[in-house]
Motif scaffolding. Structure first.
Motif, short mmCIF file in Angstrom:
data_model
loop_
_atom_site.label_atom_id
_atom_site.label_comp_id
_atom_site.label_asym_id
_atom_site.label_seq_id
_atom_site.Cartn_x
_atom_site.Cartn_y
_atom_site.Cartn_z
N ARG A 98 0.87 -1.25 0.11
CA ARG A 98 -0.13 -0.22 -0.09
C ARG A 98 0.83 0.87 -0.10
N ASN A 99 1.92 1.46 1.00
CA ASN A 99 2.67 2.60 0.46
C ASN A 99 4.41 1.99 0.03
N TYR A 100 4.48 1.40 -0.74
CA TYR A 100 5.13 0.40 -1.40
C TYR A 100 6.58 2.01 -2.09
N PHE A 101 6.15 2.53 -2.86
CA PHE A 101 6.88 3.29 -3.32
C PHE A 101 7.40 4.54 -1.91
N GLU A 102 6.83 4.92 -1.29
CA GLU A 102 7.22 5.61 -0.06
C GLU A 102 8.28 5.26 0.97
N VAL A 103 8.67 3.70 0.66
CA VAL A 103 9.85 4.20 1.89
C VAL A 103 10.62 3.64 1.73
N PRO A 104 11.82 3.54 2.91
CA PRO A 104 13.15 3.12 2.15
C PRO A 104 13.09 2.01 1.00
N GLU A 105 14.52 2.60 0.13
CA GLU A 105 14.80 1.04 -0.25
C GLU A 105 15.09 -0.43 0.18
N LEU A 106 16.17 0.07 1.86
CA LEU A 106 15.54 -1.03 2.38
C LEU A 106 14.58 -1.80 3.17
N THR A 107 14.04 -1.01 3.53
CA THR A 107 12.48 -1.82 3.01
C THR A 107 11.72 -2.27 2.60
N LYS A 108 12.01 -1.80 1.17
CA LYS A 108 11.29 -2.46 -0.02
C LYS A 108 12.08 -4.02 -0.69
N ALA A 109 12.95 -4.16 -0.21
CA ALA A 109 13.92 -5.11 -0.36
C ALA A 109 13.39 -6.33 0.31
N THR A 110 12.36 -5.74 1.92
CA THR A 110 11.85 -6.95 2.62
C THR A 110 10.89 -7.11 2.50
N ALA A 111 10.07 -6.28 1.80
CA ALA A 111 8.51 -6.34 0.68
C ALA A 111 9.19 -7.35 -0.24
N ILE A 112 9.98 -7.28 -1.09
CA ILE A 112 9.90 -7.88 -1.93
C ILE A 112 10.06 -9.21 -1.51
N GLY A 113 10.66 -10.13 -0.49
CA GLY A 113 11.05 -11.12 0.14
C GLY A 113 9.46 -11.78 0.97
N THR A 114 9.19 -10.84 1.15
CA THR A 114 7.66 -11.51 1.72
C THR A 114 6.88 -11.64 0.80
N PHE A 115 6.49 -10.77 -0.23
CA PHE A 115 6.30 -10.78 -1.42
C PHE A 115 6.05 -12.56 -1.63
N ILE A 116 7.55 -13.07 -1.81
CA ILE A 116 7.87 -13.93 -2.91
C ILE A 116 7.44 -15.30 -1.33
N PHE A 117 7.94 -14.93 -0.29
CA PHE A 117 7.47 -16.38 0.40
C PHE A 117 6.04 -16.56 1.14
N GLU A 118 5.38 -15.40 0.79
CA GLU A 118 3.66 -15.28 1.23
C GLU A 118 2.84 -16.23 -0.33
N ILE A 119 3.75 -15.31 -1.27
CA ILE A 119 3.07 -16.27 -2.92
C ILE A 119 2.97 -18.01 -3.03
N SER A 120 4.43 -17.70 -2.59
CA SER A 120 5.26 -19.67 -2.56
C SER A 120 4.16 -20.52 -1.76
N SER A 121 4.17 -19.82 -0.50
CA SER A 121 3.81 -21.17 0.35
C SER A 121 1.54 -21.31 0.14
N MET A 122 1.39 -20.47 -1.34
CA MET A 122 0.26 -21.41 -2.05
C MET A 122 0.52 -22.18 -2.11
N SER A 123 1.67 -22.73 -2.53
CA SER A 123 2.32 -23.98 -3.70
C SER A 123 2.04 -25.14 -2.49
N PRO A 124 1.64 -26.33 -3.25
CA PRO A 124 1.18 -27.44 -2.58
C PRO A 124 2.93 -27.70 -1.75
N PHE A 125 3.54 -27.56 -2.03
CA PHE A 125 4.96 -28.87 -1.86
C PHE A 125 5.60 -27.69 -1.61
#
Length: 456
Positions: free
Chosen positions: A316-343
């Motif tokens: 929601r505020n991705y373009f307003e936070v520091p770059e390092l915080t954005k990097a953690t958001a990308i990591g969280t995004f990948i992990f959250e999406i990956s957790s939906m896979s069956p394996f």
């Protein structure tokens, strides 16, 4: 109850509309009476609906004759809680120290260790990448489904499945009023909002009069969207509590059971769903319908041991936070999406999630602990071990029956995990942590949040 802690609500607990009430006949196993203030309580004040007779024997006021149940508290200044909190940091720091020592003095051991870590990391990231692709595909398919239409079709086929009730807990402290209003209005977009959803604004009493006025305005502006909405005010400086989301959630949960007691008496607790949401989370309009549909396709036992989790996208505020915080958001995004896979590896409840009342009120769970801040991972672990603890006692009693000749060895249950995390293929969007005091303060806030998550 003092005026400080008395919940404010709109309307009465019993609704006139038959569509909004449960019609399952009450049974002694699902009674949810309020806890009288004069009644002695366990450390978590057992209120629950037991799922088995073993839980009844080991819980409730009867056990208080021997004193409160002993449990490990994460806020105790003792060795075991400290080790639980520091285990992730000790593991990672230990690997770094071991790498330095072996590099200097044991080159062969260093080679073997780095080879193992490299292979493990490569396999993990390959699995993560594959899971992300499958998760995105599943998310796209899920957003195209009309979950409410599927739910209505199921209920029309089997009218006994019509009794579903949702209670949404929104713990918050010093949150922006406009943001809270947007969260409530977004929840009001659900097709189940007006007839089957009740909202609990979990406020903190330490906000003072301004917090009460804010809650009153929000209730007045959004009451038409839901079956009911009221506010609770979690008092400060409660002995044994740590101020934060978990203790506030438990306060709101207990008051929700008291306020809706007349309705809950007639409900199957496996069809009453408790959703805990961060105040900044925007749910997909079909989320409650999707959870209801998935739950009703399960057996009562399976949905009683299930937590529903949708991927939380911090954008929601991705373009307003520091770059390092954005990097953690990308990591969280990948992990959250990956957790939906069956394996992919089993995931934990995170930020905003749903469970049945049968699970939340189980005597070995008994709501949310009040001595931690981040309640989501902690609650997942509580529920996981509650099932194992219950099966341990069932097995213990079954072994005694076998030894006395009253049962066969085939009736001894195996101690196996019962908790299941069910992914909901609909996105939730929320804010990244940010401080108004500038770049450094935002990075410090993100570090503190990450440390809380690591320590559970």
């Amino acid at each position: 109850m003092s005026s400080l802690t008395q919940p404010r609500r709109r309307g009465s607990a019993t609704l006139a509309s038959p569509d909004a009430d449960c019609a399952v006949p009450p049974s002694p196993s699902i009674l949810l009476p309020p806890t009288p203030t004069s009644m002695p309580t366990t450390p978590r004040s057992t209120l629950g609906s037991p799922l088995c007779t073993n839980a009844v024997r080991r819980s409730g006021v009867g056990d208080l004759a021997a004193g409160p149940r002993r449990r490990i508290s994460m806020s105790e200044v003792e060795l075991m809680p400290w080790l639980c909190c520091m285990a992730p940091a000790l593991w990672h720091m230990g690997l770094m120290v071991a790498a330095v020592i072996t590099c200097l003095f044991l080159p062969r051991a260093f080679t073997l260790m780095t080879t193992f870590v490299t292979l493990w990391a490569s396999g993990f990231f390959m699995l993560l990448t594959a899971g992300a692709f499958l998760g995105i595909r599943k998310l796209r398919q899920g957003t195209k489904v009309d979950w409410h239409a599927k739910l209505e079709e199921m209920q029309n086929t089997d009218p006994t499945l019509i009794d579903v009730l949702h209670i949404v807990l929104l713990p918050n402290y010093l949150e922006n009023e406009a943001m809270l209003k947007a969260t409530l209005e977004n929840l009001g977009r659900s097709p189940m909002a007006r007839g089957r959803t009740r909202i609990v604004l979990a406020m903190e009493a330490r906000e003072g009069a301004g917090g009460r006025e804010k809650a009153d305005r929000l209730i007045q502006q959004t009451s038409h969207l839901f079956a009911d909405i009221f506010a609770t005010y979690h008092p400060q400086d409660v002995p044994g509590e740590v101020a934060g989301k978990s203790s506030n959630t438990q306060w709101a949960y207990r008051h929700a059971l008291q306020q809706y007691g007349p309705i809950l008496l007639g409900c199957d607790p496996s069809r009453v769903f408790i959703t805990v949401a961060d105040a900044d989370t925007l749910f997909h309009p079909q989320y409650l319908s999707a959870v209801s549909y998935q739950a009703l396709t399960m057996s009562p036992h399976d949905r009683s041991w299930c937590i529903w989790q949708a991927p939380v996208l911090l954008v929601r505020n991705y373009f307003e936070v520091p770059e390092l915080t954005k990097a953690t958001a990308i990591g969280t995004f990948i992990f959250e999406i990956s957790s939906m896979s069956p394996f992919f590896l089993p995931c934990l409840a995170f930020s905003s999630y749903t469970m049945s009342l049968a699970l939340a009120s189980h005597p070995e769970v008994d709501g949310w602990d009040t001595d931690v801040i981040a309640e989501d991972h902690h609650m997942t672990c509580k529920c996981f071990f509650a099932a194992l603890w219950e099966l341990f006692h069932e097995r213990k009693n079954a072994v005694k029956s076998v030894q006395s000749g009253m049962a066969s060895a085939a009736e001894v249950p195996a101690i196996l995990p019962q908790l299941r995390i069910s992914s909901v293929p609909l996105p939730l969007v929320a804010y990244l942590v940010e401080s108004p005091d500038g770049l450094w303060a935002s990075l410090v806030a993100r570090f503190q949040q990450g440390r809380r998550h690591m320590q559970g």
